[in-house]
Scaffold this active site. Structure first.
Site, mmCIF file in Angstrom:
data_model
loop_
_atom_site.group_PDB
_atom_site.id
_atom_site.type_symbol
_atom_site.label_atom_id
_atom_site.label_comp_id
_atom_site.label_asym_id
_atom_site.label_seq_id
_atom_site.Cartn_x
_atom_site.Cartn_y
_atom_site.Cartn_z
ATOM 1 N N ARG A 206 0.820 -1.224 0.000
ATOM 2 C CA ARG A 206 0.000 0.000 0.000
ATOM 3 C C ARG A 206 0.851 1.271 0.000
ATOM 4 O O ARG A 206 0.367 2.351 0.350
ATOM 5 C CB ARG A 206 -0.970 0.019 1.195
ATOM 6 C CG ARG A 206 -2.005 -1.125 1.183
ATOM 7 C CD ARG A 206 -2.795 -1.123 -0.110
ATOM 8 N NE ARG A 206 -3.934 -2.023 -0.084
ATOM 9 C CZ ARG A 206 -3.939 -3.241 -0.647
ATOM 10 N NH1 ARG A 206 -2.850 -3.702 -1.231
ATOM 11 N NH2 ARG A 206 -5.021 -3.994 -0.619
ATOM 12 N N MET A 207 2.103 1.163 -0.408
ATOM 13 C CA MET A 207 2.968 2.336 -0.523
ATOM 14 C C MET A 207 2.884 2.855 -1.955
ATOM 15 O O MET A 207 3.835 2.825 -2.734
ATOM 16 C CB MET A 207 4.411 1.985 -0.135
ATOM 17 C CG MET A 207 4.556 1.580 1.313
ATOM 18 S SD MET A 207 4.193 2.957 2.446
ATOM 19 C CE MET A 207 5.673 3.950 2.234
#
Length: 229
Positions: A206-207
């Protein structure tokens, strides 16, 4: 009451486990060194890639508007124009979204290319396209779509599907001997003139990569900035 509770429980058992749904985003990355020089060039690039990838309706975008009380609504429309001025869609000027835009003159639109793990978010002031621009687009529409624009009072209630079909039949007969159907006075284009355009590429853990073109209101120049995921 017991029957209602039992039905709700059964529905819950059949529903997917939304909390456990996970997708690893590893399809690509977005970097400042490779992004296009302008927002519209980058959007055109991603639209081209989405089309080449076989994306269904690659120009579909979720248009969000709100009324003067801040009550938001959204719907999917098709982007039919893109250049340095902004993005364009066409619709009935008596529709619910048209009422919102007439009151607030502001909208946002999101291109959701889920399969490519990408999205683009456009926000800005709105304006209607010129009569000439609208006429040029109208001339290229299928005849059936032109008739539909005349037959439908978009967003208003209708008594039945039959009433809607009857309206289309009436319009079809009215223009049966007309080669070039005129543009309805209540129909036309709307342009979103972006004040910010964000390009989002999903990344692992989720970066995500988020690069935003933002128009500086003081200098009227675009700046590119990275946002935290």
């Amino acid at each position: 009451m017991a029957g209602t509770q039992q039905g709700t429980g059964e529905d819950a058992q059949r529903a997917p486990d939304l909390a456990s749904m996970r997708v690893a985003y590893r399809a690509g990355h977005l970097d400042e060194s490779t992004v296009a020089a302008t927002w519209h060039e980058q959007l055109a690039r991603w639209l081209t890639e989405a089309t080449a990838a076989g994306t269904v309706e690659p120009n579909a975008m979720v248009l969000a508007t709100s009324d003067t009380a801040g009550r938001a609504s959204s719907r999917t429309v098709l982007c039919k124009g893109l250049d340095a001025r902004g993005i364009v869609f066409y619709s009935n000027h008596t529709s619910a979204k048209a009422h919102d835009l007439r009151d607030t003159r502001y909208a946002s639109a999101t291109f959701p290319w889920v399969a490519m793990q990408r999205q683009v978010h456009v926000r800005g002031a709105t304006e209607r396209t010129s009569t000439e621009e609208t006429a040029a687009y109208w001339a290229g529409r299928p005849r059936g779509s032109q008739l539909g624009a005349w037959a439908s009072a978009q967003s208003s209630t209708v008594s039945s599907r039959q009433a809607l079909d009857d309206a289309l039949d009436l319009v079809t007969r009215r223009y049966a001997d007309v080669e070039l159907i005129p543009v309805p006075a209540h129909w036309g284009g709307t342009r979103i003139r972006p004040q910010s355009v964000e390009f989002w590429q999903g990344r692992d853990n989720r970066m995500h990569d988020r690069l935003r073109f933002r128009l500086n209101p003081a200098t009227r120049e675009w700046v590119l900035e990275r946002l935290q995921p």
